[in-house]
Design a protein around this motif. Structure first.
Motif, short mmCIF file in Angstrom:
data_model
loop_
_atom_site.label_atom_id
_atom_site.label_comp_id
_atom_site.label_asym_id
_atom_site.label_seq_id
_atom_site.Cartn_x
_atom_site.Cartn_y
_atom_site.Cartn_z
N GLU A 55 26.36 -36.26 17.74
CA GLU A 55 27.82 -37.00 17.86
C GLU A 55 28.13 -37.94 16.85
N GLU A 88 29.25 -28.43 20.01
CA GLU A 88 29.14 -27.03 20.60
C GLU A 88 28.84 -26.07 19.54
N GLU A 130 33.28 -32.86 20.94
CA GLU A 130 32.66 -32.04 21.67
C GLU A 130 32.55 -30.60 21.03
#
Length: 354
Positions: free
Chosen positions: A87, A112, A108
């Motif tokens: 992140e 992913e 995100e």
């Protein structure tokens, strides 16, 4: 995010895990997703690794709208796949893209995408000691046209490479050339971003350092040529007496993920850490008197690289007898222990790829 998959017709022979080097081999597949003003991010896909067709007028070739990241995937002793603070890489790329006026891939979606391609190519994750799967996300302008303005289309790509040690020396001290002619970055520029232009600007000094028998370059600030900033592709830290000193994040230094992690660990261990201006004169004087106990670079590629010698204007100082220091080794063992899942991750930094 819906991800389409096109499997390669022919798979590559995997390299010898004990002789990987760094960035020499690439996996069978890569992740790609496109952005334009009308559709936003679209067409996420995993496709065979290979050339990307490009118009000669593609704007990245002319105006360098490009950013990249670097992180790794590891196998823990149970065979599980771990990522380390992905992140933070996502957030740093967002900040880099903002500065270069490029489309920003949401955090995100970044994470992913990394998980998807790593899971798909998991057979490429090496298991030999001190090896990992290096992950290289890159975003670049794809609009074709000559004219200086933000592009109207971009591509985000992730490629993967099984790697060993970044430096041929491994986790052994390296010799550092203090650069006082060329500059890498200034406050207000792009020094805090991970963009290719920063690295292109560093090559001349790197060549000079190697010609003089040194592995890397220690950059000074671009205004005064006085204050220590970074070592080549890494942040840098110095143990002076009982205090660890490193450059502050004020716009000309990359906010390294490893840097942040090491500072966190040091403070947890009770060390005093100062993020401040450190003049090269103060540093060399500390080296002359023995106050400079240890020095090391921090970065995803090398993790921690001990520094055994500094050369500035012809003067050389040797650090810790040109041996890896006790604190440097302890930091390396602790961080890599967390990354490879050999030590407890009490900071909750690792992410399991399921």
């Amino acid at each position: 995010m819906e991800i389409k998959i096109e499997r390669a017709k022919t798979l590559k022979q995997k390299p010898d895990q004990n002789n990987l080097g760094f960035g020499k081999y690439f996996t069978d597949h890569m992740f790609m997703i496109d952005w334009d003003q009308d559709q936003g991010w679209h067409d996420a896909r995993i496709v065979p690794y290979g050339p990307i067709p490009m118009d000669p007028a593609t704007m990245v070739l002319h105006y360098a709208q490009e950013t990249f990241e670097g992180l790794k995937a590891y196998r823990n002793p149970n065979g599980d796949i771990l990522l380390f603070r992905p992140e933070m890489n996502a957030r740093r790329m967002i900040n880099s893209n903002k500065r270069i006026c490029m489309a920003e891939l949401p955090e995100e979606m970044f994470v992913e995408a990394v998980e998807a391609i790593v899971k798909y190519e998991q057979d490429w994750i090496p298991t030999a000691p001190n090896t990992s799967l290096y992950i290289r996300p890159v975003t670049f302008a794809t609009e074709a046209g000559v004219g200086v303005h933000p592009a109207k289309s971009y591509k985000f790509v992730i490629i993967l490479s099984p790697v060993g040690n970044y430096y041929p020396e491994g986790v052994n001290p390296v010799k550092i050339w203090v650069e006082d002619e060329f500059v890498r970055a200034v406050k207000g520029g792009t020094g805090f971003t991970k963009c290719g232009g920063n690295y292109a600007a560093s090559i001349a000094a790197q060549v000079k350092a190697e010609q003089n028998g040194y592995t890397q370059v220690l950059w000074l600030d671009g205004v005064h040529r006085k204050y220590v900033e970074e070592v080549g592709t890494m942040n840098v830290m110095f143990l002076i007496n009982d205090t660890v000193v490193t450059a502050a994040l004020e716009g000309s230094v990359l906010p390294g993920v490893t840097r942040d992690s090491i500072i966190h660990i040091l403070k947890d261990w009770g060390y005093k850490v100062e993020e401040r201006d450190l003049s090269i004169d103060e540093l060399m004087e500390a080296g002359r008197t023995g106050a400079l106990k240890e020095a090391w670079g921090t970065g995803t590629a090398a993790v921690i690289s001990p520094i055994g010698e500094l050369c500035y204007k012809g003067e050389k100082v040797t650090i810790n007898g040109f041996e890896t220091g006790e604190l440097t080794q302890k930091l390396y063992d602790t961080l890599t222990g967390i990354q490879w899942g050999r030590l407890e991750d009490k900071y909750h930094w690792t992410k399991l790829v399921k």
